[in-house]
Scaffold this motif. Structure first.
Motif, PDB file in Angstrom:
ATOM      1  N   ALA A  98      96.892  96.844  32.615  1.00 55.88           N
ATOM      2  CA  ALA A  98      98.104  97.266  33.322  1.00 55.88           C
ATOM      3  C   ALA A  98      99.311  97.131  32.399  1.00 55.88           C
ATOM      4  O   ALA A  98      99.412  96.182  31.632  1.00 55.88           O
ATOM      5  N   LYS A  99     100.194  98.073  32.489  1.00 55.82           N
ATOM      6  CA  LYS A  99     101.389  98.067  31.641  1.00 55.82           C
ATOM      7  C   LYS A  99     102.576  97.372  32.307  1.00 55.82           C
ATOM      8  O   LYS A  99     103.474  96.885  31.635  1.00 55.82           O
ATOM      9  N   THR A 100     102.573  97.341  33.631  1.00 55.97           N
ATOM     10  CA  THR A 100     103.705  96.752  34.352  1.00 55.97           C
ATOM     11  C   THR A 100     103.225  95.692  35.339  1.00 55.97           C
ATOM     12  O   THR A 100     102.095  95.758  35.826  1.00 55.97           O
ATOM     13  N   PRO A 101     104.096  94.740  35.668  1.00 55.05           N
ATOM     14  CA  PRO A 101     103.727  93.762  36.691  1.00 55.05           C
ATOM     15  C   PRO A 101     103.425  94.418  38.039  1.00 55.05           C
ATOM     16  O   PRO A 101     102.484  94.018  38.719  1.00 55.05           O
ATOM     17  N   ALA A 102     104.188  95.437  38.404  1.00 56.43           N
ATOM     18  CA  ALA A 102     103.946  96.112  39.678  1.00 56.43           C
ATOM     19  C   ALA A 102     102.562  96.754  39.711  1.00 56.43           C
ATOM     20  O   ALA A 102     101.845  96.657  40.710  1.00 56.43           O
ATOM     21  N   GLU A 103     102.170  97.392  38.610  1.00 56.38           N
ATOM     22  CA  GLU A 103     100.847  98.006  38.518  1.00 56.38           C
ATOM     23  C   GLU A 103      99.754  96.933  38.607  1.00 56.38           C
ATOM     24  O   GLU A 103      98.751  97.105  39.311  1.00 56.38           O
TER      25      GLU A 103
ATOM     26  N   SER B 241      97.221  92.448  26.466  1.00 49.99           N
ATOM     27  CA  SER B 241      96.018  92.592  27.291  1.00 49.99           C
ATOM     28  C   SER B 241      95.152  91.338  27.269  1.00 49.99           C
ATOM     29  O   SER B 241      94.486  91.030  28.257  1.00 49.99           O
ATOM     30  N   LEU B 242      95.160  90.600  26.180  1.00 47.01           N
ATOM     31  CA  LEU B 242      94.383  89.345  26.145  1.00 47.01           C
ATOM     32  C   LEU B 242      94.974  88.312  27.100  1.00 47.01           C
ATOM     33  O   LEU B 242      94.238  87.572  27.763  1.00 47.01           O
ATOM     34  N   GLY B 243      96.292  88.244  27.163  1.00 51.94           N
ATOM     35  CA  GLY B 243      96.943  87.342  28.120  1.00 51.94           C
ATOM     36  C   GLY B 243      96.600  87.723  29.544  1.00 51.94           C
ATOM     37  O   GLY B 243      96.302  86.868  30.385  1.00 51.94           O
TER      38      GLY B 243
END
Length: 86
Positions: free
Chosen positions: A66-71, A41-43
Motif C-alpha cells: 500500500a502506498k498510503t495509510p488510507a489504502e 514495504s518491509l516496514g
C-alpha cells in the motif's frame, strides 16, 4: 478486540514494527504517503505480520505494498470485516 484498525493503532504498529514514529494525525492527512514518513514495504510487512498474529487471519495480499495509510487501512479492515462475517 476491535474488528477494525484505526489510525492511532496503525501509528503504534508502525513504531513497534518499522521503528518509525508517526502521529495518527500525520497518517490521516489527505494525500499522505508512507514514503513521506520513511516507511517502506518491509516496514509494512512487519505491521502485516503483527496483525496476522493478533487476529489469526491472512491480511489481504498487497497490504504491504500500500502506498498510503488510507489504502492500507482499507485493505486491512476489509480482511478483518470478512473474518468477522465468516
Amino acid at each position: 478486540m476491535s474488528n477494525t484498525l484505526s489510525y492511532p493503532e496503525l501509528a503504534d504498529l508502525i513504531q513497534a514494527r518499522a521503528g518509525v514514529s508517526i502521529t495518527p494525525a500525520d497518517l490521516e492527512q489527505p494525500g499522505a504517503h508512507f514514503d513521506d514518513f520513511g516507511v517502506d514495504s518491509l516496514g509494512l510487512l512487519g505491521v502485516v505480520g503483527e496483525l496476522e498474529n493478533r487476529h489469526g487471519l491472512k491480511v489481504t495480499t498487497g497490504a504491504e505494498s500500500a502506498k498510503t495509510p488510507a489504502e492500507f487501512l482499507q485493505l486491512v479492515n476489509s480482511s478483518l470485516s470478512a473474518k468477522a462475517g465468516a
